[in-house]
Enzyme design. Structure first.
Site, short mmCIF file in Angstrom:
data_model
loop_
_atom_site.label_atom_id
_atom_site.label_comp_id
_atom_site.label_asym_id
_atom_site.label_seq_id
_atom_site.Cartn_x
_atom_site.Cartn_y
_atom_site.Cartn_z
N VAL A 47 0.84 -1.20 0.00
CA VAL A 47 0.00 0.00 0.00
C VAL A 47 0.88 1.25 0.00
O VAL A 47 0.64 2.19 -0.77
CB VAL A 47 -0.99 -0.01 1.19
N THR A 50 2.56 1.68 -3.41
CA THR A 50 1.57 2.03 -4.44
C THR A 50 1.02 3.43 -4.23
O THR A 50 0.85 4.19 -5.19
CB THR A 50 0.44 0.99 -4.44
N GLU A 51 0.73 3.76 -2.99
CA GLU A 51 0.09 5.05 -2.71
C GLU A 51 1.03 6.24 -2.79
O GLU A 51 0.66 7.28 -3.33
CB GLU A 51 -0.56 5.02 -1.32
N SER A 52 2.22 6.12 -2.25
CA SER A 52 3.09 7.30 -2.12
C SER A 52 4.52 7.09 -2.58
O SER A 52 5.29 8.06 -2.59
CB SER A 52 3.13 7.75 -0.66
N TYR A 157 -5.87 -0.88 -9.28
CA TYR A 157 -5.26 -0.72 -7.96
C TYR A 157 -5.12 -2.07 -7.26
O TYR A 157 -4.06 -2.38 -6.70
CB TYR A 157 -6.11 0.24 -7.12
#
Length: 175
Positions: A47, A50-52, A157
């Protein structure tokens, strides 16, 4: 002999590239909060990556903040559910607080859904959407797993989270 050295060197270089591309940054926080919330640390790393891309100062175009890209409404809900009176939304730029809140959310979603695809979809598109999809035979044949995700960004995602988790597991599990 030379070929063996080239192959070995090439494999070492590729492994080095992978470990640099899939780091274990903030591991003390990830390990602590993943364990507290009964979730895989590899899910948390997936996560965050992928997110940041492991940037604590990350801010999305819709206002999500920090490593795990937590939206303000989600932050307020988590804060309320946890009975936290001290944390403010700006704290989502803190690696520890962001991972603490993000892991709590992942743990909550895992407890609710029990399936990584559903957890990732809910993290991205919301619990309400996932519950609606699970109750619709067009998207779930058993009401527990998603056969089809109707939002292409969310489907992508979920695929990214799964692929990233797989790399983390292959690089670090059992080491």
């Amino acid at each position: 002999m030379v070929i063996a050295l080239l192959v070995t060197g090439g494999l070492w270089g590729y492994n080095k590239y992978l470990t640099e591309s899939y780091p274990l940054k903030y591991s003390s926080y990830v390990e602590k909060y993943a364990k507290e919330n009964n979730i895989s640390e590899y899910l948390v790393y997936a996560v965050i990556k992928t997110e940041s891309g492991f940037r604590t100062d990350a801010r999305s175009n819709v206002g999500a903040r920090g490593l795990m890209q937590i939206m303000e409404e989600t932050f307020d809900w988590i804060k309320f559910k946890r009975g936290d009176t001290d944390t403010v939304y700006y704290d989502m730029y803190s690696a520890e607080k962001n991972i603490e809140y993000g892991c709590w959310l992942l743990g909550f979603l895992y407890e609710e859904f029990g399936d990584i695809d559903c957890v990732a979809a809910a993290y991205h598109a919301g619990r309400g959407n996932v519950n609606n999809w699970l109750s619709d035979r067009n998207y779930s044949s058993d009401g527990k797993h998603l056969d089809y995700i109707p939002i292409s960004d969310t489907a992508h995602y979920v695929d990214k989270i799964n692929a990233t988790m797989d790399v983390y597991v292959s690089l670090y599990a059992g080491k």
